[in-house]
Design a protein around this motif. Structure first.
Motif, mmCIF file in Angstrom:
data_model
loop_
_atom_site.group_PDB
_atom_site.id
_atom_site.type_symbol
_atom_site.label_atom_id
_atom_site.label_comp_id
_atom_site.label_asym_id
_atom_site.label_seq_id
_atom_site.Cartn_x
_atom_site.Cartn_y
_atom_site.Cartn_z
ATOM 1 N N ARG A 30 4.097 53.882 -3.572
ATOM 2 C CA ARG A 30 5.324 53.088 -3.460
ATOM 3 C C ARG A 30 5.005 51.598 -3.596
ATOM 4 O O ARG A 30 5.692 50.863 -4.303
ATOM 5 C CB ARG A 30 5.999 53.386 -2.119
ATOM 6 N N THR A 31 3.963 51.154 -2.914
ATOM 7 C CA THR A 31 3.565 49.748 -2.983
ATOM 8 C C THR A 31 3.130 49.376 -4.394
ATOM 9 O O THR A 31 3.482 48.303 -4.906
ATOM 10 C CB THR A 31 2.413 49.470 -1.988
ATOM 11 N N ALA A 32 2.366 50.273 -5.045
ATOM 12 C CA ALA A 32 1.934 49.998 -6.423
ATOM 13 C C ALA A 32 3.139 49.913 -7.356
ATOM 14 O O ALA A 32 3.175 49.062 -8.255
ATOM 15 C CB ALA A 32 0.971 51.081 -6.891
ATOM 16 N N GLY A 33 4.132 50.752 -7.153
ATOM 17 C CA GLY A 33 5.345 50.703 -7.957
ATOM 18 C C GLY A 33 6.103 49.395 -7.784
ATOM 19 O O GLY A 33 6.595 48.816 -8.752
ATOM 20 N N LYS A 34 6.195 48.922 -6.548
ATOM 21 C CA LYS A 34 6.858 47.641 -6.281
ATOM 22 C C LYS A 34 6.126 46.498 -6.961
ATOM 23 O O LYS A 34 6.747 45.607 -7.548
ATOM 24 C CB LYS A 34 6.936 47.384 -4.782
ATOM 25 N N ILE A 35 4.801 46.528 -6.883
ATOM 26 C CA ILE A 35 3.998 45.464 -7.509
ATOM 27 C C ILE A 35 4.191 45.468 -9.021
ATOM 28 O O ILE A 35 4.373 44.417 -9.641
ATOM 29 C CB ILE A 35 2.513 45.624 -7.132
ATOM 30 N N MET A 36 4.185 46.655 -9.627
ATOM 31 C CA MET A 36 4.384 46.752 -11.081
ATOM 32 C C MET A 36 5.771 46.256 -11.485
ATOM 33 O O MET A 36 5.923 45.569 -12.492
ATOM 34 C CB MET A 36 4.184 48.202 -11.542
ATOM 35 N N ARG A 37 6.791 46.603 -10.690
ATOM 36 C CA ARG A 37 8.148 46.155 -10.985
ATOM 37 C C ARG A 37 8.254 44.634 -10.893
ATOM 38 O O ARG A 37 8.854 43.982 -11.744
ATOM 39 C CB ARG A 37 9.135 46.834 -10.036
ATOM 40 N N GLN A 38 7.655 44.042 -9.849
ATOM 41 C CA GLN A 38 7.688 42.589 -9.690
ATOM 42 C C GLN A 38 6.938 41.903 -10.839
ATOM 43 O O GLN A 38 7.383 40.865 -11.346
ATOM 44 C CB GLN A 38 7.075 42.184 -8.352
ATOM 45 N N LEU A 39 5.829 42.488 -11.259
ATOM 46 C CA LEU A 39 5.064 41.926 -12.370
ATOM 47 C C LEU A 39 5.866 41.982 -13.663
ATOM 48 O O LEU A 39 5.880 41.024 -14.444
ATOM 49 C CB LEU A 39 3.747 42.690 -12.525
ATOM 50 N N LYS A 40 6.576 43.086 -13.878
ATOM 51 C CA LYS A 40 7.411 43.212 -15.076
ATOM 52 C C LYS A 40 8.543 42.190 -15.072
ATOM 53 O O LYS A 40 8.818 41.549 -16.090
ATOM 54 C CB LYS A 40 7.978 44.630 -15.151
ATOM 55 N N HIS A 41 9.194 42.012 -13.930
ATOM 56 C CA HIS A 41 10.269 41.015 -13.836
ATOM 57 C C HIS A 41 9.725 39.605 -14.061
ATOM 58 O O HIS A 41 10.373 38.779 -14.709
ATOM 59 C CB HIS A 41 10.976 41.105 -12.476
ATOM 60 N N ALA A 42 8.547 39.323 -13.508
ATOM 61 C CA ALA A 42 7.964 37.992 -13.674
ATOM 62 C C ALA A 42 7.645 37.708 -15.139
ATOM 63 O O ALA A 42 7.932 36.619 -15.648
ATOM 64 C CB ALA A 42 6.711 37.855 -12.817
ATOM 65 N N THR A 43 7.069 38.679 -15.844
ATOM 66 C CA THR A 43 6.752 38.458 -17.258
ATOM 67 C C THR A 43 8.021 38.332 -18.091
ATOM 68 O O THR A 43 8.079 37.524 -19.025
ATOM 69 C CB THR A 43 5.868 39.590 -17.809
ATOM 70 N N ASN A 44 9.050 39.104 -17.766
ATOM 71 C CA ASN A 44 10.319 38.967 -18.492
ATOM 72 C C ASN A 44 10.944 37.594 -18.249
ATOM 73 O O ASN A 44 11.514 36.995 -19.161
ATOM 74 C CB ASN A 44 11.288 40.071 -18.091
ATOM 75 N N ASP A 45 10.851 37.085 -17.022
ATOM 76 C CA ASP A 45 11.370 35.751 -16.724
ATOM 77 C C ASP A 45 10.623 34.680 -17.515
ATOM 78 O O ASP A 45 11.223 33.747 -18.051
ATOM 79 C CB ASP A 45 11.267 35.457 -15.226
ATOM 80 N N ILE A 46 9.308 34.819 -17.568
ATOM 81 C CA ILE A 46 8.504 33.841 -18.324
ATOM 82 C C ILE A 46 8.861 33.886 -19.801
ATOM 83 O O ILE A 46 9.025 32.845 -20.450
ATOM 84 C CB ILE A 46 7.000 34.105 -18.101
ATOM 85 N N LYS A 47 9.020 35.092 -20.357
ATOM 86 C CA LYS A 47 9.395 35.227 -21.765
ATOM 87 C C LYS A 47 10.740 34.581 -22.039
ATOM 88 O O LYS A 47 10.924 33.875 -23.045
ATOM 89 C CB LYS A 47 9.453 36.701 -22.168
ATOM 90 N N SER A 48 11.711 34.819 -21.142
ATOM 91 C CA SER A 48 13.034 34.244 -21.371
ATOM 92 C C SER A 48 13.007 32.725 -21.252
ATOM 93 O O SER A 48 13.701 32.026 -22.002
ATOM 94 C CB SER A 48 14.052 34.846 -20.405
ATOM 95 N N GLU A 49 12.213 32.175 -20.331
ATOM 96 C CA GLU A 49 12.094 30.718 -20.214
ATOM 97 C C GLU A 49 11.468 30.114 -21.464
ATOM 98 O O GLU A 49 11.909 29.068 -21.945
ATOM 99 C CB GLU A 49 11.253 30.345 -18.982
ATOM 100 N N ILE A 50 10.461 30.751 -21.997
ATOM 101 C CA ILE A 50 9.836 30.255 -23.229
ATOM 102 C C ILE A 50 10.832 30.314 -24.374
ATOM 103 O O ILE A 50 10.930 29.375 -25.171
ATOM 104 C CB ILE A 50 8.558 31.077 -23.544
ATOM 105 N N GLN A 51 11.585 31.403 -24.457
ATOM 106 C CA GLN A 51 12.583 31.552 -25.517
ATOM 107 C C GLN A 51 13.653 30.470 -25.407
ATOM 108 O O GLN A 51 14.033 29.845 -26.393
ATOM 109 C CB GLN A 51 13.219 32.947 -25.428
ATOM 110 N N LYS A 52 14.132 30.219 -24.177
ATOM 111 C CA LYS A 52 15.167 29.199 -23.970
ATOM 112 C C LYS A 52 14.657 27.809 -24.330
ATOM 113 O O LYS A 52 15.354 27.023 -24.967
ATOM 114 C CB LYS A 52 15.644 29.214 -22.524
ATOM 115 N N SER A 53 13.438 27.483 -23.926
ATOM 116 C CA SER A 53 12.919 26.150 -24.218
ATOM 117 C C SER A 53 12.650 25.983 -25.709
ATOM 118 O O SER A 53 12.833 24.894 -26.261
ATOM 119 C CB SER A 53 11.642 25.879 -23.418
ATOM 120 N N ALA A 54 12.246 27.047 -26.388
ATOM 121 C CA ALA A 54 12.039 26.965 -27.832
ATOM 122 C C ALA A 54 13.362 26.745 -28.548
ATOM 123 O O ALA A 54 13.451 25.927 -29.468
ATOM 124 C CB ALA A 54 11.366 28.246 -28.338
ATOM 125 N N GLU A 55 14.402 27.454 -28.127
ATOM 126 C CA GLU A 55 15.720 27.270 -28.738
ATOM 127 C C GLU A 55 16.277 25.885 -28.438
ATOM 128 O O GLU A 55 16.923 25.279 -29.287
ATOM 129 C CB GLU A 55 16.676 28.358 -28.251
#
Length: 115
Positions: A30-55
């Motif tokens: 359960r803990t490993a699943g939470k960590i993976m989910r948080q990591l996925k959300h963090a990388t998606n947030d970083i990708k969207s911020e890079i996309q927004k700043s590029a646009e």
């Protein structure tokens, strides 16, 4: 799965069971699943911020990746054209051998072997 065979996976499971016990395995998973989910959300947030700043700065990210993809396709085509004769060496090889023999005979005359 990650280059791990069935035997290796089974060995890892047995070691985990011996170290932590069967009662703590669900909590660990359960803990490993939470960590993976948080990591996925963090990388998606970083990708969207890079996309927004590029646009915002007027950079067209689609044309950047499209240009790279086109170059990769060109290299693949060139590589295929180069390696195609190597995959089937008989194509044109007999003609080249005959042409080389004729060139040698024209330069030196017929070659006679003595036994």
């Amino acid at each position: 799965m990650f280059g791990i065979s069935g035997g290796e996976f089974l060995t890892i499971i047995v070691i985990i069971l011996m170290l932590f016990g069967s009662d703590k395995i669900p909590d660990i998973a359960r803990t490993a699943g939470k960590i993976m989910r948080q990591l996925k959300h963090a990388t998606n947030d970083i990708k969207s911020e890079i996309q927004k700043s590029a646009e915002a700065n007027g950079i067209d990210t689609q044309s950047l990746t499209g240009g790279i993809s086109e170059e990769i396709q060109k290299v693949k085509q060139d590589f295929t054209q180069i390696t195609q004769p190597l995959q089937n060496p008989s194509l044109g090889l007999d003609d080249e051998i005959e042409k080389t023999k004729e060139d040698i005979e024209q330069i030196t005359g017929p070659i006679k072997r003595q036994f």
